[in-house]
Design a protein around this motif. Structure first.
Motif, PDB file in Angstrom:
ATOM      1  N   THR A 266       0.674  -1.601   0.063  1.00 45.39           N
ATOM      2  CA  THR A 266      -0.200  -0.039  -0.016  1.00 45.39           C
ATOM      3  C   THR A 266       0.996   1.599   0.305  1.00 45.39           C
ATOM      4  N   GLY A 270       0.925   3.848  -3.033  1.00 44.74           N
ATOM      5  CA  GLY A 270       0.714   6.006  -2.476  1.00 44.74           C
ATOM      6  C   GLY A 270       1.688   6.146  -2.542  1.00 44.74           C
ATOM      7  N   ASP A 274       0.805   9.577  -5.583  1.00 46.79           N
ATOM      8  CA  ASP A 274       1.588  10.532  -5.416  1.00 46.79           C
ATOM      9  C   ASP A 274       2.649  11.408  -5.742  1.00 46.79           C
ATOM     10  N   GLU A 287      -2.497  15.445   4.424  1.00 46.51           N
ATOM     11  CA  GLU A 287      -3.538  13.967   4.723  1.00 46.51           C
ATOM     12  C   GLU A 287      -2.522  13.206   6.306  1.00 46.51           C
ATOM     13  N   GLN A 291      -5.669   7.602   6.597  1.00 46.86           N
ATOM     14  CA  GLN A 291      -6.565   7.548   5.751  1.00 46.86           C
ATOM     15  C   GLN A 291      -5.723   7.970   4.476  1.00 46.86           C
ATOM     16  N   TRP A 292      -4.574   8.268   4.758  1.00 48.44           N
ATOM     17  CA  TRP A 292      -4.135   8.706   3.137  1.00 48.44           C
ATOM     18  C   TRP A 292      -3.387   7.155   3.026  1.00 48.44           C
ATOM     19  N   ARG A 295      -6.919   5.499   1.866  1.00 52.62           N
ATOM     20  CA  ARG A 295      -7.880   6.568   0.035  1.00 52.62           C
ATOM     21  C   ARG A 295      -6.498   5.234  -0.661  1.00 52.62           C
ATOM     22  N   HIS A 296      -5.086   4.598  -0.712  1.00 51.37           N
ATOM     23  CA  HIS A 296      -4.866   4.309  -1.520  1.00 51.37           C
ATOM     24  C   HIS A 296      -5.166   2.535  -1.138  1.00 51.37           C
TER      25      HIS A 296
END
Ligand SMILES: Cc1cc2nc3c(=O)[nH]c(=O)nc-3n(C[C@H](O)[C@H](O)[C@H](O)COP(=O)(O)OP(=O)(O)OC[C@H]3O[C@@H](n4cnc5c(N)ncnc54)[C@H](O)[C@@H]3O)c2cc1C
Length: 1004
Positions: A266, A270, A274, A287, A291-292, A295-296
């Motif tokens: 992950t 990410g 990003d 972030e 949550q980061w 999100r990934h």
């Protein structure tokens, strides 16, 4: 000679301050040049790392909380080594003689795993032959990606038999999400030489091969490289997740390991998606890490996995000390970079435990070495306030409360305690800090003792003996501020009021309280029922979520054969803040807080202790108090009360957090904004940006280097890109920021700089407030909304300009293009990178729609503008922007003219928004660099006509909430419409860096 020295006042005596003083006086020149005085409240050095010896209880060590050092602490360890070597050369005694003697390498970690009840994941992190503190190469984000991929490949190919072959040999065209388009497959094939379809290898292998064939540094990548890496990393993540499910229910060890691999995948995904490999870790510090990760694509059991929780626990990463998931607060970049440094860059061992108290091991040597160098220590000196000089640009006065009077001569701070070697014989004597002052050395000692005054507490009714005002030019010239962040709102009020950067720092960089418990137990750790050796257990039950077996400290304490503990246990965790702190006049608060921690710790032990120490509990499930050892008489509640408990609520003892949006708010140690002030502490911007000894040491080194004006090599400090200066790859640090390779082109001299763009810009324009979160999300990574006063804090302005551009051309040409251009831009933006925050507020064009191709291409390639093709219908009262491909409406407006056309300055409400139209623009250009330009509307001559406007946002393409907005004329409100008629110019794109420097200079 003495009079000619530069007088340096060092305020505080923690790691940061001591490292700064040590670095400043490291050379004979430094010692000849600086007259250094340390002002320390109370009786000991150390701050959050202070420890004391309890006279009533076998000189047992009492810490603020568990401290271990990591093997990646290159700077802190190097300084410590040099300090101990200097003392040995001078024949000093009372300290450990070398780093190897003072520290024990430690790799035994256990993580608590909550899955149908608690289980433990014990691991022995391998040692390596690298020399701790030896410096060396700092990995770039790209290097970390390579490490991650190697780690994943190793896991699936090498020593983990259950996993060999567990990854599918992927046909990477397969759906879902991991599928690569035929173009990307062809691209991978072209880069790697793999045959089309890329079948026969796993996605992890695919990434590995692609990475090995990419240009040396990320700025050389093309878009397809990025897209292929993104798709492959998504696929790798998915494959790892599925491999988990393939072989039936895995055993606990395999399950934990697979979760760790999924976490690694992950992070890989990410960091690629990003573009962290290009923009650096700070770019994702807006972030929160949980949550980061989500999100990934991380599943909840990855986000809540022991590995993730271990980092939260290590960094006390919870707002207000509240450990529920909603209070998790660690910035994504800090978390990932810190974890990577911990796992991939340690030298010797992942952790080192100290052989005695942190005070004895670290601060005694610092005190002795500095004392020998002529540094003066003023104990019992509590700084009350820093006051600015009359010009407001430097510290002019330091107000200090003298808390007590030393009877004669200098205060002698140490108690000597023998350190026993393994066979029990004293091996050396350690000079240790006591848990209380030596009252008999103080005039006010008897009263201090009688009243139980804590000279380290803000909650006190003790009246200082005297209040001194130290004056610049008389008592000090330069100041090193080593008082921690939590104490600054009290002592640095004037600075915070004078400088918005200080205000922002104390607002954004949050702190949290911590609690600690130390137990001395008769049975050995094995006899208590713990099966995994001398572990550091973390990610266990909150709030005392971390326990370290510190039994080895018994050699440093003065127990006899009859009461020698079989086990010494340190527990530590976050401490929830009370709803309201009492006023400082409430001198009883610290004692009440400690009693509360004691009570809470007992409850925690009753609830969670049996899982780690089953044999310390009696048949009815109660903790056996008789297992505890102390030479103090039991209290009313038994032996439990004789153990050591601590509530670290004191402002300066609060742990410095790394919450989202705080990295960019940290000040650099050498850029305090005040001429004679240097900052030393883990709260400054260091490249780690988290509360740890290494960050404090880096900050101290930077403060000393800044004060002395000398270059210094600080391992792990991110390169500060200087325009025009070639990147020096021979340095130990690799640049973390995008390499400024095209810098020469951007600074091209005349004749290029005399070339600029011209246009006549006309059209309806309006500035509107939108929810700040929406606006923040519109900005590219690396930029954030800056503070502004046009809207409240929950909102941020956005400018919309429905323009017609006429005669757009380089100034040398007589004619140019005509087209329509809709612009959406966010003013009052700034870089998240603190090194770029000395620029004035900037405006960021977030979306531009044009109906003509050549200016689109010029805008994209010349200026880095996010321009897109659109169909635009404009007439005298309306303007409609439609997507060129789908013909769907994106945004439109209609307007009615209200009032005369006048010069801009004649409309008073416009003055509030005018700065936004005059800000320099920043964009990220096609090669990933920040590009600066100025679109000058010549507002001095421009005409404005008030408009009533109806704006309709019909798509989410702009990032703004969809809906209809009515704006009054500009004559009625700054958030009103106006018809702008202006002659505009735009600078030559090659002047970007020149412009940046000019802005910076002007802003200063
Ligand atoms: C419970 C706990 C556990 C931790 N565990 C670890 C760990 O395992 N590993 C790790 O690397 N880091 C750990 N840390 C973080 C580490 O302790 C800090 O990062 C480090 O000590 C910070 O040093 P500093 O110099 O920035 O500040 P501080 O240590 O806070 O030093 C501030 C100094 O200023 C003095 N002072 C304050 N106010 C005044 C005043 N008004 N007048 C005069 N003097 C004043 C203080 O007494 C102190 O000497 C832990 C922190 C806590 C709280």
């Amino acid at each position: 000679m003495g009079d000619e020295k530069i007088r340096v006042a060092v305020l505080g005596g923690g790691v940061g301050a001591m490292t700064a003083a040590f670095a400043l006086t490291a050379t004979p020149e430094g010692r000849a040049k600086y007259d250094v005085t340390v002002y320390q409240m109370g009786w000991r050095l150390g701050g959050k790392g202070a420890s004391g010896r309890c006279a009533a209880d076998a000189a047992r060590i009492e810490e603020h909380g568990l401290h271990v050092w990591s093997g990646f602490y290159d700077n802190a360890i190097a300084q410590m080594k040099s300090c101990l070597a200097e003392l040995q050369d001078a024949g000093a005694d009372g300290t450990f003689r070398s780093f190897e003697e003072a520290f024990i390498p430690h790799g035994n970690i256990a993580l608590g795993d909550m899955n149908d009840g608690w289980s433990f994941w014990p691991m022995e992190v391998a040692r390596n032959p690298a020399e701790p503190g030896s410096g060396g190469t700092l990995l770039t984000p790209w290097d970390y990606l390579v490490e991650l991929v190697n780690f994943l490949r190793g896991a699936f190919g090498g020593d983990a038999p259950v996993l060999v072959g567990a990854l599918p040999e992927a046909d990477m065209t397969a759906e879902p999400s991991g599928g690569l388009s035929p173009e990307l497959i062809a691209h991978v094939a072209h880069r790697t030489g793999l045959t089309a379809g890329a079948a026969g290898i796993s996605a992890v292998d695919g990434i590995y091969r692609l990475m090995n064939r990419l240009p040396e540094t990320p700025p050389g990548f093309v878009q397809a490289d990025h897209d292929a890496l993104s798709a492959l990393s998504r696929r790798a993540q998915q494959d790892i997740r599925q491999s988990r499910l393939s072989g039936g229910a895995p055993d606990a060890g395999t399950r934990q390991f697979l979760v760790a691999l999924e976490l690694a995948a992950t992070v890989l995904r990410g960091m690629i998606e990003d573009r962290v490999y290009r923009h650096g870790f700070d770019a994702i510090d807006g972030e929160e890490i949980s949550q980061w990760l989500a999100r990934h694509g991380a599943r909840p059991d990855v986000v809540n996995s022991p590995l993730v929780r271990a980092v939260y626990d290590y960094a006390f990463g919870y707002r207000h000390g509240l450990t529920d998931p909603s209070h998790r607060a660690i910035a994504a970049g800090v978390f990932i970079k810190g974890s990577m440094r911990l796992f991939f860059t340690y030298k010797g061992a992942i952790f080192f435990k100290m052989r005695a108290g942190m005070g004895d091991t670290i601060f005694t040597p610092y005190y002795k070495a500095l004392n020998a160098r002529g540094v003066k220590f003023r104990f019992f000196h509590k700084v009350r306030a820093l006051q600015l000089a009359d010009d407001g640009r430097a510290v002019g006065r330091i107000v200090v409360d003298r808390q007590a009077t030393v009877k004669s001569g200098a205060y002698d701070p140490f108690v000597r305690v023998p350190y026993r070697s393994d066979d029990g014989a004293p091996a050396l004597d350690l000079d240790c800090w006591p848990s209380e002052p030596f009252y008999d050395q103080l005039v006010e000692g008897a009263e201090l003792r009688r009243r139980g005054v804590n000279l380290e507490s803000a909650w006190t009714d003790w009246t200082p003996v005297e209040t001194l005002t130290l004056r610049r030019g008389v008592d000090f010239d330069e100041v090193i501020l080593g008082i921690s962040l939590g104490g600054l709102p009290d002592v640095a009020q004037e600075l915070i009021a004078a400088d918005p950067a200080w205000k922002r720092m104390v607002d954004k960089v949050e702190t949290a309280a911590t609690q600690a418990m130390q137990l001395w137990l008769r049975p050995g750790t094995r006899a208590l029922g713990w099966e995994h050796g001398d572990s550091i257990l973390t990610a266990y039950a909150d709030e005392m979520n971390t326990w370290a077996d510190m039994t080895h400290l018994d050699a440093a304490e003065a127990w006899g054969a009859e009461d020698r503990p079989g086990s010494i246990a340190y527990f530590c965790g976050p401490l929830p803040d009370p709803v309201r702190f009492p006023p400082y006049s409430d001198a009883g608060f610290p004692a009440r807080a400690t009693a509360q921690v004691m009570e809470y710790a007992r409850e925690w032990m009753a609830e969670h202790g049996a899982r780690i120490w089953p044999d310390a509990f009696d048949g009815k499930g109660g903790f056996d108090d008789a297992a505890l050892i102390s030479r103090q008489p039991p209290g009313p509640a038994g032996m439990w009360e004789t153990q050591y408990f601590r509530a670290n609520y004191e402002p300066t003892e609060r742990y410095v957090l790394s919450v989202p949006w705080s990295t960019s708010a940290r000040l650099r140690a050498d850029r305090s904004g005040f001429g004679n002030l240097w900052l030393a502490g883990d709260w400054t911007y260091t490249g780690i940006n988290a509360g740890c000894v290494e960050a404090a040491a880096m900050s101290g080194l930077r403060a000393a280097a800044g004060l002395a004006g000398l270059p210094v090599d600080i391992v792990g400090e991110e390169a500060d890109p200087v325009p025009g200066e070639p990147c020096d790859y021979s340095r130990s640090e690799k640049p973390m920021a995008p390499v400024l390779q095209s810098i020469r082109a951007q600074n091209s001299p005349w004749p290029w700089s005399s070339l600029y763009g011209m246009a006549q810009t006309t059209g309806a324009t309006v500035t509107l407030p939108f929810p700040r979160d929406h606006v923040a999300a519109m900005l590219p990574a690396g930029l954030e909304p800056a503070p502004q006063t046009l809207t409240g804090p929950a909102e941020h302005p956005v400018i919309l300009l429905f323009a017609r551009q006429r005669n757009v051309r380089p100034n040398q040409l007589p004619f140019g293009w005509n087209y329509c251009e809709f612009i959406c831009a966010v003013p009052w933006a700034r870089h998240t990178d603190p090194r770029l925050q000395d620029l004035p507020p900037l405006i960021v064009p977030t979306r531009l729609y044009l109906d003509s191709l050549p200016p689109i291409l010029l805008g994209i390639w010349g200026y880095g503008f996010p321009k897109l093709r659109a169909t635009i219908c404009a007439d005298l009262t309306s303007y409609v922007v439609r997507d060129a491909k789908t013909d769907r409406e994106i945004v439109s407006c209609s307007f009615e003219r209200e009032g005369a056309e006048v010069l801009a300055h004649q409309i008073t409400p416009f003055e509030a928004v005018r700065p936004a139209y005059e800000m320099a623009m920043v964009t990220r250009n096609r090669i990933g660099q920040w590009q600066y330009s100025v679109y000058d509307f010549s507002l001095g001559q421009a005409l404005l006509q008030p408009l009533k406007m109806e704006i309709r946002i019909s798509s989410d393409a702009l990032g703004l909430p969809e809906g209809q907005i009515t704006a009054p004329p500009i004559s009625a409100s700054p958030f009103g419409g106006a018809f702008l008629t202006s002659d505009a110019t735009i600078n030559n794109p090659l002047q970007s860096f020149e412009l940046r420097d000019m802005l910076r200079k002007r802003h200063r």
